[in-house]
Design a protein around this motif. Sequence first.
Motif, PDB file in Angstrom:
ATOM      1  N   VAL A 105      -8.964   1.170   2.742  1.00 26.07           N
ATOM      2  CA  VAL A 105      -8.097   0.926   1.603  1.00 26.07           C
ATOM      3  C   VAL A 105      -7.627  -0.766   1.619  1.00 26.07           C
ATOM      4  O   VAL A 105      -7.510  -0.669   0.816  1.00 26.07           O
ATOM      5  N   CYS A 106      -7.384  -0.432   3.000  1.00 32.31           N
ATOM      6  CA  CYS A 106      -6.771  -2.301   3.138  1.00 32.31           C
ATOM      7  C   CYS A 106      -7.729  -3.137   2.459  1.00 32.31           C
ATOM      8  O   CYS A 106      -6.453  -3.745   1.823  1.00 32.31           O
ATOM      9  N   PRO A 107      -8.760  -2.960   1.715  1.00 30.74           N
ATOM     10  CA  PRO A 107      -9.303  -4.459   1.761  1.00 30.74           C
ATOM     11  C   PRO A 107      -9.249  -4.593  -0.451  1.00 30.74           C
ATOM     12  O   PRO A 107      -9.004  -5.773  -0.458  1.00 30.74           O
ATOM     13  N   THR A 108      -8.573  -3.636   0.067  1.00 31.59           N
ATOM     14  CA  THR A 108      -8.222  -2.905  -1.644  1.00 31.59           C
ATOM     15  C   THR A 108      -6.981  -3.205  -2.306  1.00 31.59           C
ATOM     16  O   THR A 108      -6.634  -4.458  -2.949  1.00 31.59           O
ATOM     17  N   GLU A 109      -6.483  -3.182  -1.030  1.00 31.31           N
ATOM     18  CA  GLU A 109      -4.729  -3.349  -1.029  1.00 31.31           C
ATOM     19  C   GLU A 109      -4.504  -5.368  -1.002  1.00 31.31           C
ATOM     20  O   GLU A 109      -4.371  -5.899  -1.718  1.00 31.31           O
ATOM     21  N   LEU A 110      -5.822  -5.884  -0.350  1.00 34.42           N
ATOM     22  CA  LEU A 110      -5.302  -7.339   0.333  1.00 34.42           C
ATOM     23  C   LEU A 110      -6.262  -8.322  -1.182  1.00 34.42           C
ATOM     24  O   LEU A 110      -5.539  -8.554  -1.364  1.00 34.42           O
ATOM     25  N   GLU A 111      -6.628  -6.885  -1.590  1.00 34.64           N
ATOM     26  CA  GLU A 111      -7.244  -8.021  -2.804  1.00 34.64           C
ATOM     27  C   GLU A 111      -6.574  -7.592  -4.148  1.00 34.64           C
ATOM     28  O   GLU A 111      -6.459  -8.734  -4.664  1.00 34.64           O
ATOM     29  N   ASP A 112      -5.982  -6.746  -4.010  1.00 38.43           N
ATOM     30  CA  ASP A 112      -5.263  -6.833  -4.868  1.00 38.43           C
ATOM     31  C   ASP A 112      -3.749  -7.680  -5.349  1.00 38.43           C
ATOM     32  O   ASP A 112      -3.752  -8.420  -5.909  1.00 38.43           O
ATOM     33  N   LEU A 113      -3.386  -8.537  -3.591  1.00 38.01           N
ATOM     34  CA  LEU A 113      -2.435  -8.905  -3.455  1.00 38.01           C
ATOM     35  C   LEU A 113      -3.784 -10.372  -3.692  1.00 38.01           C
ATOM     36  O   LEU A 113      -2.656 -10.941  -4.218  1.00 38.01           O
ATOM     37  N   ALA A 114      -4.000 -10.740  -3.040  1.00 35.38           N
ATOM     38  CA  ALA A 114      -5.543 -11.677  -3.216  1.00 35.38           C
ATOM     39  C   ALA A 114      -4.949 -12.719  -4.985  1.00 35.38           C
ATOM     40  O   ALA A 114      -4.828 -13.625  -5.398  1.00 35.38           O
ATOM     41  N   ASP A 115      -5.241 -11.422  -5.980  1.00 30.80           N
ATOM     42  CA  ASP A 115      -5.288 -11.240  -7.156  1.00 30.80           C
ATOM     43  C   ASP A 115      -3.765 -11.798  -7.869  1.00 30.80           C
ATOM     44  O   ASP A 115      -4.336 -12.483  -9.323  1.00 30.80           O
TER      45      ASP A 115
END
Length: 186
Positions: free
Chosen positions: A46-56
């Motif tokens: 789940v963590c990479p999906t959240e951090l990518e969303d923040l990056a976007d």
Amino acid sequence: MSLINTPVKPFKAQAYKDGKFVEVSDADIKGKWAVFVFYPADFTFVCPTELEDLADNYAEFQKLGVEVFSVSTDTHFSHKAWHDTSPAIGKIKYAMIGDPTHEISRNFDILRPTGLADRGTFIVDPQGVIQGIEITAEGIGRDAKELLRKVKAAIYVANHPGEVCPAKWKEGEKTLAPSLDLVGKI
């Protein structure tokens, strides 16, 4: 005890940002809005999906003068390795703080007995005071756009004393001015 309206405790840690290892401390948040996004561990699901969303959505936070910090109990070395090997994490431009000593996770009261951080988000005002907290269970991912909406509401309320933002408030929409006249009429 809730951490709402309490100051961020002093901390100093190593982070990975923009291809470099940098030191980050509580002094870096003074005078600006900040968001701390704690997550359990690098190289997870789940963590990479959240951090990518923040990056976007990072550019939108930056336009508001908000700095974003992701934090896990991994080291800054692990953050670099993850950044170098994951296309999702490779998008990140904000600081990825390593907290292997658990100092920051303890300061934010987000450390589990297992030594991992819970999935928690903290909105911090320019005085270093916590204005918003969201904590979810391990399998529940967060939404950067909803976080952005909450940050905009926090900034609005700070800049407009006497006004509050109702549920689902979005930038530019009507706010409320609490008063005796409104009691029982909403």
